[in-house]
Design a protein around this motif. Sequence first.
Motif, PDB file in Angstrom:
ATOM      1  N   UNK A 227       0.883  -1.165   0.000  1.00  0.00           N
ATOM      2  CA  UNK A 227       0.000   0.000   0.000  1.00  0.00           C
ATOM      3  C   UNK A 227       0.914   1.206   0.000  1.00  0.00           C
ATOM      4  N   UNK A 228       0.735   2.104  -0.954  1.00  0.00           N
ATOM      5  CA  UNK A 228       1.587   3.287  -1.056  1.00  0.00           C
ATOM      6  C   UNK A 228       0.705   4.534  -1.010  1.00  0.00           C
ATOM      7  N   UNK A 229       0.998   5.432  -0.066  1.00  0.00           N
ATOM      8  CA  UNK A 229       0.227   6.665   0.073  1.00  0.00           C
ATOM      9  C   UNK A 229       1.103   7.852  -0.304  1.00  0.00           C
TER      10      UNK A 229
ATOM     11  N   UNK B 206      -4.569  18.010  -0.369  1.00  0.00           N
ATOM     12  CA  UNK B 206      -5.628  18.124  -1.383  1.00  0.00           C
ATOM     13  C   UNK B 206      -5.546  17.026  -2.435  1.00  0.00           C
ATOM     14  N   UNK B 207      -4.338  16.705  -2.884  1.00  0.00           N
ATOM     15  CA  UNK B 207      -4.178  15.725  -3.964  1.00  0.00           C
ATOM     16  C   UNK B 207      -3.670  14.379  -3.446  1.00  0.00           C
ATOM     17  N   UNK B 208      -4.096  14.004  -2.236  1.00  0.00           N
ATOM     18  CA  UNK B 208      -3.721  12.708  -1.666  1.00  0.00           C
ATOM     19  C   UNK B 208      -4.090  11.585  -2.624  1.00  0.00           C
ATOM     20  N   UNK B 209      -3.165  10.625  -2.763  1.00  0.00           N
ATOM     21  CA  UNK B 209      -3.415   9.505  -3.667  1.00  0.00           C
ATOM     22  C   UNK B 209      -2.921   8.202  -3.047  1.00  0.00           C
ATOM     23  N   UNK B 210      -3.661   7.128  -3.301  1.00  0.00           N
ATOM     24  CA  UNK B 210      -3.298   5.808  -2.796  1.00  0.00           C
ATOM     25  C   UNK B 210      -3.036   4.858  -3.957  1.00  0.00           C
ATOM     26  N   UNK B 211      -2.047   3.994  -3.778  1.00  0.00           N
ATOM     27  CA  UNK B 211      -1.748   2.920  -4.725  1.00  0.00           C
ATOM     28  C   UNK B 211      -1.818   1.607  -3.948  1.00  0.00           C
ATOM     29  N   UNK B 212      -2.633   0.688  -4.397  1.00  0.00           N
ATOM     30  CA  UNK B 212      -2.784  -0.587  -3.707  1.00  0.00           C
ATOM     31  C   UNK B 212      -2.619  -1.729  -4.695  1.00  0.00           C
TER      32      UNK B 212
END
Length: 280
Positions: free
Chosen positions: A184-186, A192-198
Amino acid sequence: MAELYVVATPIGNLADLSERAVEILKSADLIACEDTRTSSVLLSHIGARGKTVSNHKFNEKEKAAYIAERIKNENLTAAIITDAGTPCISDPGYELIKEARNSGIKIIGIPGACAATVAVSISGLKVSSWTFVGFLPKKKGEFDAELEKIALSDVNTFVIYETPIRIIDTIKALYEKFGNCELFVANDLTKKFERHYTGTTREIINELVVNEKSGKGEYVVVMNKNADVKRVEDEISAEARIFDRVIKGVTIKDAVNELSKKFPKNDLYKAGLKVKDLIK
């Protein structure tokens, strides 16, 4: 009585600062800051006007005794903050807190934001215990040694901080060491532009490679090192296939030629350009 409050500050969203933290910072006689210029934005926002002094990783050893002496001799109510998050968690603070405790100054923690705990809590990974790594060393030998320590550990889940400049190379190294494990990468937590990679290591490499904005903002990586997940070949994009070979030492040109025996060369050529642009 002389007191030193260890205050956690927001990691992005100023609204995350607790009422208690605001009260302490507004009433403090002295505030030790990682960067006084950065902290001035937060302190101005809440109307805190206590005198600030710098306490960063390059000067904290020599400054710690001086600041602690002032707190004790002048009977001050002081606070220590960093640019974002909790002091001592991959941030300065240790030297001053140690010196203050040795001087008999009362130490009080004011809990709040910490990128590591936020990332673990929203990761969706099953975590019974985890180890905080923080930023991996920049020197290759030390970097490799740290990965070896992770590999030998009985703990399964690790939390790593990373900069936007190194994120792809670091996940590439994790893939080389631990295979196609679960991540899991945050990115830019609470902003404002928070993004998650799972997904798996290769899936996230692929997403980062094709995302033009992946080179911005700070990253937190939560890694389940033992979950070597296999994926059907057809689910892997052209960029990921090329990158998979590049991290094993194959040139982009040779990777495209090799893969063109099974997949459309035009798609591979375009994918190769994207990979080249992002790893140069």
